[in-house]
Scaffold this active site. Structure first.
Site, PDB file in Angstrom:
ATOM      1  N   ARG A  33      -3.406   1.396  -7.166  1.00 40.57           N
ATOM      2  CA  ARG A  33      -5.094   1.469  -6.271  1.00 40.57           C
ATOM      3  C   ARG A  33      -5.246   2.682  -5.820  1.00 40.57           C
ATOM      4  O   ARG A  33      -3.245   3.157  -5.248  1.00 40.57           O
ATOM      5  CB  ARG A  33      -4.908  -0.482  -5.204  1.00 40.57           C
ATOM      6  CG  ARG A  33      -4.012   0.192  -4.455  1.00 40.57           C
ATOM      7  CD  ARG A  33      -3.555  -0.960  -3.435  1.00 40.57           C
ATOM      8  NE  ARG A  33      -3.170  -0.599  -2.451  1.00 40.57           N
ATOM      9  CZ  ARG A  33      -2.763  -1.926  -1.174  1.00 40.57           C
ATOM     10  NH1 ARG A  33      -3.452  -2.899  -2.026  1.00 40.57           N
ATOM     11  NH2 ARG A  33      -2.618  -1.909   0.061  1.00 40.57           N
TER      12      ARG A  33
ATOM     13  N   ASP B   5       4.640   1.146 -10.646  1.00 39.68           N
ATOM     14  CA  ASP B   5       4.158   0.371  -9.184  1.00 39.68           C
ATOM     15  C   ASP B   5       4.835  -0.822  -8.808  1.00 39.68           C
ATOM     16  O   ASP B   5       5.393  -1.061 -10.313  1.00 39.68           O
ATOM     17  CB  ASP B   5       2.339   0.182  -9.064  1.00 39.68           C
ATOM     18  CG  ASP B   5       2.007   0.045  -7.533  1.00 39.68           C
ATOM     19  OD1 ASP B   5       2.648  -1.561  -6.808  1.00 39.68           O
ATOM     20  OD2 ASP B   5       0.837   0.435  -7.320  1.00 39.68           O
TER      21      ASP B   5
ATOM     22  N   ASP C 219       9.413   1.055  -8.055  1.00 42.56           N
ATOM     23  CA  ASP C 219       9.772   0.564  -7.645  1.00 42.56           C
ATOM     24  C   ASP C 219      10.477   1.904  -7.338  1.00 42.56           C
ATOM     25  O   ASP C 219      11.696   2.095  -7.303  1.00 42.56           O
ATOM     26  CB  ASP C 219      10.617  -0.629  -7.016  1.00 42.56           C
ATOM     27  CG  ASP C 219      10.967  -0.741  -6.048  1.00 42.56           C
ATOM     28  OD1 ASP C 219      10.538   0.365  -5.129  1.00 42.56           O
ATOM     29  OD2 ASP C 219      11.434  -1.707  -5.816  1.00 42.56           O
ATOM     30  N   VAL C 220       9.925   2.657  -6.293  1.00 41.59           N
ATOM     31  CA  VAL C 220      10.132   4.353  -5.812  1.00 41.59           C
ATOM     32  C   VAL C 220      11.894   3.935  -5.378  1.00 41.59           C
ATOM     33  O   VAL C 220      12.440   5.065  -5.252  1.00 41.59           O
ATOM     34  CB  VAL C 220       8.912   5.249  -4.923  1.00 41.59           C
ATOM     35  CG1 VAL C 220       8.009   4.788  -5.906  1.00 41.59           C
ATOM     36  CG2 VAL C 220       8.916   3.806  -3.574  1.00 41.59           C
TER      37      VAL C 220
ATOM     38  N   TYR D 206       6.894   5.801  10.185  1.00 41.99           N
ATOM     39  CA  TYR D 206       5.665   5.968   8.645  1.00 41.99           C
ATOM     40  C   TYR D 206       5.862   7.788   8.969  1.00 41.99           C
ATOM     41  O   TYR D 206       5.416   8.121   8.221  1.00 41.99           O
ATOM     42  CB  TYR D 206       4.383   5.682   9.497  1.00 41.99           C
ATOM     43  CG  TYR D 206       3.350   6.142   8.321  1.00 41.99           C
ATOM     44  CD1 TYR D 206       3.230   6.118   7.373  1.00 41.99           C
ATOM     45  CD2 TYR D 206       2.191   7.140   9.202  1.00 41.99           C
ATOM     46  CE1 TYR D 206       2.350   6.294   6.346  1.00 41.99           C
ATOM     47  CE2 TYR D 206       1.479   7.549   8.009  1.00 41.99           C
ATOM     48  CZ  TYR D 206       1.757   6.929   6.012  1.00 41.99           C
ATOM     49  OH  TYR D 206       0.343   7.343   4.958  1.00 41.99           O
TER      50      TYR D 206
ATOM     51  N   LYS E 122       6.914  10.887   7.391  1.00 45.27           N
ATOM     52  CA  LYS E 122       6.133  11.668   6.215  1.00 45.27           C
ATOM     53  C   LYS E 122       6.671  13.068   6.248  1.00 45.27           C
ATOM     54  O   LYS E 122       5.730  14.089   6.011  1.00 45.27           O
ATOM     55  CB  LYS E 122       4.700  11.438   7.117  1.00 45.27           C
ATOM     56  CG  LYS E 122       4.389  10.116   5.911  1.00 45.27           C
ATOM     57  CD  LYS E 122       3.811  10.025   4.182  1.00 45.27           C
ATOM     58  CE  LYS E 122       3.268   8.400   3.795  1.00 45.27           C
ATOM     59  NZ  LYS E 122       2.922   8.378   2.329  1.00 45.27           N
TER      60      LYS E 122
ATOM     61  N   THR F  23      -8.829   3.218   1.644  1.00 39.60           N
ATOM     62  CA  THR F  23      -8.381   2.777   0.574  1.00 39.60           C
ATOM     63  C   THR F  23      -7.272   1.359   0.906  1.00 39.60           C
ATOM     64  O   THR F  23      -8.005   1.319   2.043  1.00 39.60           O
ATOM     65  CB  THR F  23      -6.409   3.304   0.354  1.00 39.60           C
ATOM     66  OG1 THR F  23      -6.078   3.582   1.707  1.00 39.60           O
ATOM     67  CG2 THR F  23      -7.547   5.139  -0.019  1.00 39.60           C
TER      68      THR F  23
HETATM   69  P1  NDP Z   1      -2.411   2.112  -0.455  1.00 41.62           P
HETATM   70  O1  NDP Z   1      -1.642   0.538   0.030  1.00 41.62           O
HETATM   71  O2  NDP Z   1      -3.735   1.723  -0.367  1.00 41.62           O
HETATM   72  O3  NDP Z   1      -1.635   1.811  -2.162  1.00 41.62           O
HETATM   73  C1  NDP Z   1       0.042   1.859  -2.135  1.00 41.62           C
HETATM   74  C2  NDP Z   1       0.140   1.865  -3.937  1.00 41.62           C
HETATM   75  O4  NDP Z   1       1.314   1.365  -3.642  1.00 41.62           O
HETATM   76  C3  NDP Z   1       0.115  -0.383  -3.544  1.00 41.62           C
HETATM   77  O5  NDP Z   1      -0.478  -0.205  -4.990  1.00 41.62           O
HETATM   78  C4  NDP Z   1       1.075  -0.353  -3.140  1.00 41.62           C
HETATM   79  O6  NDP Z   1       1.654  -1.805  -4.142  1.00 41.62           O
HETATM   80  C5  NDP Z   1       2.231   0.423  -3.822  1.00 41.62           C
HETATM   81  N1  NDP Z   1       3.716   0.474  -2.902  1.00 41.62           N
HETATM   82  C6  NDP Z   1       4.439   0.175  -2.212  1.00 41.62           C
HETATM   83  N2  NDP Z   1       5.228  -0.017  -2.218  1.00 41.62           N
HETATM   84  C7  NDP Z   1       6.032   0.553  -3.328  1.00 41.62           C
HETATM   85  C8  NDP Z   1       6.937   0.601  -3.956  1.00 41.62           C
HETATM   86  N3  NDP Z   1       8.347   0.414  -3.140  1.00 41.62           N
HETATM   87  N4  NDP Z   1       7.272   1.407  -4.967  1.00 41.62           N
HETATM   88  C9  NDP Z   1       6.433   1.318  -5.824  1.00 41.62           C
HETATM   89  N5  NDP Z   1       4.317   1.629  -4.994  1.00 41.62           N
HETATM   90  C10 NDP Z   1       4.691   1.095  -3.994  1.00 41.62           C
HETATM   91  O7  NDP Z   1      -2.117   3.226  -0.254  1.00 41.62           O
HETATM   92  P2  NDP Z   1      -2.964   4.701  -0.228  1.00 41.62           P
HETATM   93  O8  NDP Z   1      -3.479   4.772  -1.635  1.00 41.62           O
HETATM   94  O9  NDP Z   1      -3.731   4.328   0.908  1.00 41.62           O
HETATM   95  O10 NDP Z   1      -1.934   5.635  -0.052  1.00 41.62           O
HETATM   96  C11 NDP Z   1      -0.830   6.824  -0.741  1.00 41.62           C
HETATM   97  C12 NDP Z   1      -0.055   7.336  -0.544  1.00 41.62           C
HETATM   98  O11 NDP Z   1      -1.216   8.303   0.891  1.00 41.62           O
HETATM   99  C13 NDP Z   1       0.577   7.317   0.512  1.00 41.62           C
HETATM  100  O12 NDP Z   1       2.095   7.857   0.103  1.00 41.62           O
HETATM  101  C14 NDP Z   1      -0.254   6.935   2.217  1.00 41.62           C
HETATM  102  O13 NDP Z   1       1.245   6.884   3.334  1.00 41.62           O
HETATM  103  C15 NDP Z   1      -0.544   8.429   1.666  1.00 41.62           C
HETATM  104  N6  NDP Z   1      -1.474   8.691   2.843  1.00 41.62           N
HETATM  105  C16 NDP Z   1      -2.272   7.608   3.170  1.00 41.62           C
HETATM  106  C17 NDP Z   1      -3.804   7.621   3.891  1.00 41.62           C
HETATM  107  C18 NDP Z   1      -4.874   7.171   4.169  1.00 41.62           C
HETATM  108  O14 NDP Z   1      -5.677   7.166   4.983  1.00 41.62           O
HETATM  109  N7  NDP Z   1      -4.801   6.303   3.156  1.00 41.62           N
HETATM  110  C19 NDP Z   1      -3.942   8.671   5.043  1.00 41.62           C
HETATM  111  C20 NDP Z   1      -1.894   9.625   5.051  1.00 41.62           C
HETATM  112  C21 NDP Z   1      -1.652   9.057   3.498  1.00 41.62           C
HETATM  113  P3  NDP Z   1       2.022  -2.800  -3.402  1.00 41.62           P
HETATM  114  O15 NDP Z   1       0.552  -3.433  -2.780  1.00 41.62           O
HETATM  115  O16 NDP Z   1       1.746  -3.929  -3.924  1.00 41.62           O
HETATM  116  O17 NDP Z   1       2.383  -3.149  -1.791  1.00 41.62           O
END
Ligand code: NDP
Length: 265
Positions: free
Chosen positions: A16, A37, A60-61, A158, A162, A195
């Site tokens: 997502r 994911d 899982d990263v 966080y 980052k 998001t």
């Molecule tokens: P979301 O929470 O919408 O999506 C993150 C996805 O990563 C989810 O599907 C989640 O799964 C998955 N995930 C969580 N933990 C793990 C793991 N250990 N291994 C693999 N997958 C995992 O996040 P965004 O799309 O908003 O963010 C994406 C990236 O961008 C992140 O790194 C975030 O920090 C960064 N970012 C986002 C910003 C924003 O405003 N949206 C701003 C700045 C940076 P599940 O839901 O099941 O946990």
């Protein structure tokens, strides 16, 4: 739409949000994409949209064995891995409000955020280099944050994780060049991209609109960014248009860090 023709990409956290948008953009530009994911259901649905241009794999990263297995499987099936996007990340607020300031955060919560955001990127870079080394060319894109460039009092882990991603990206870039490899590594620093990550903070009901407006009040463009806008930047870095770009940090924040209006509340 052929900027990534013939390339094989792996995107973490692709079920997502930003990861899903990056996967879609890469497929549209001609790449074969492994969407990975921990959300298997969402990942399968997202990958299913692209037919034989994509596949889903659980990764899982935080888990080195997962990285080993998924990159080996990709190499075995596709013979190459050209692009790795280390996108998966968590805020620490997924299960509701928890103290994440430097005075009250628990060590457990601090470590959990770093495990996904930093250890995950370390492993992602390590296995990307391992997979790309035989060809000697590739693009690693690490999704950091505006929070990696400024202090964030209410989200210490966080911000710390980052910031470390920003620095590690430069280390990886220099390591690869020193090895004679054309494997590039860059970081992207988004801010306020709408998001599902924001949902626990935005809530529902009548206050939602006011909360959204408040969150982007200091953003010069006065709006949230869209995942597709981050995906466009990732596509550029992944493509051969950016073959001289390595070790850089690219902000995508509606102008937030251009001036002094940023309020890291
Ligand atoms: P979301 O929470 O919408 O999506 C993150 C996805 O990563 C989810 O599907 C989640 O799964 C998955 N995930 C969580 N933990 C793990 C793991 N250990 N291994 C693999 N997958 C995992 O996040 P965004 O799309 O908003 O963010 C994406 C990236 O961008 C992140 O790194 C975030 O920090 C960064 N970012 C986002 C910003 C924003 O405003 N949206 C701003 C700045 C940076 P599940 O839901 O099941 O946990």
């Amino acid at each position: 739409m052929t900027r990534l023709n013939g390339k094989v990409a792996l995107v973490t956290g692709a079920a997502r949000g930003i990861g899903a948008a990056i996967a879609k953009a890469f497929v549209e530009e001609g790449a074969f994409v492994y969407l990975t994911d921990v959300n298997d259901e969402g990942g399968l649905v997202a990958a299913g949209e692209f037919g034989d241009r994509a596949a889903y794999a659980r990764l899982d990263v935080r888990d080195e064995a997962d990285w080993h297995g998924v990159t080996d499987a990709a190499l075995s099936a596709r013979k190459r891995l050209d692009i790795v996007v280390n996108n998966a990340g968590i805020t620490g607020f997924e299960n509701g409000a928890t103290a994440h300031d430097p005075e009250h955060a628990s060590l457990e919560d601090w470590r959990a955020v770093h495990a996904t955001n930093l250890d995950g990127v370390f492993l992602g870079c390590k296995y990307a280099i391992r997979a790309m080394r035989p060809v000697g060319v590739g693009s690693i894109i690490n999704i950091s944050s505006r929070s990696g460039l400024v202090g964030i009092p209410g989200a210490a882990a966080y911000a710390s994780s980052k910031a470390a991603v920003r620095n590690h990206s430069k280390t990886v870039a220099l390591w690869c060049t020193a090895q004679g490899l054309a494997i590039r590594c860059n970081s992207i620093h988004p801010a306020a991209i709408l998001t599902p990550m924001w949902e626990p903070m935005l809530g529902t009901g009548p206050e939602r609109k006011a909360r959204m407006e408040a969150l982007v009040r200091d953003t010069p463009l006065r709006r949230f960014g869209r995942p597709e806008e981050v995906a466009a930047l990732a596509t550029l870095l992944a493509s051969d248009e950016a073959t001289y770009v390595t070790g850089v940090e690219l902000s995508i924040d509606g102008g937030l860090l251009a001036g002094s209006a940023a309020n890291p509340g």
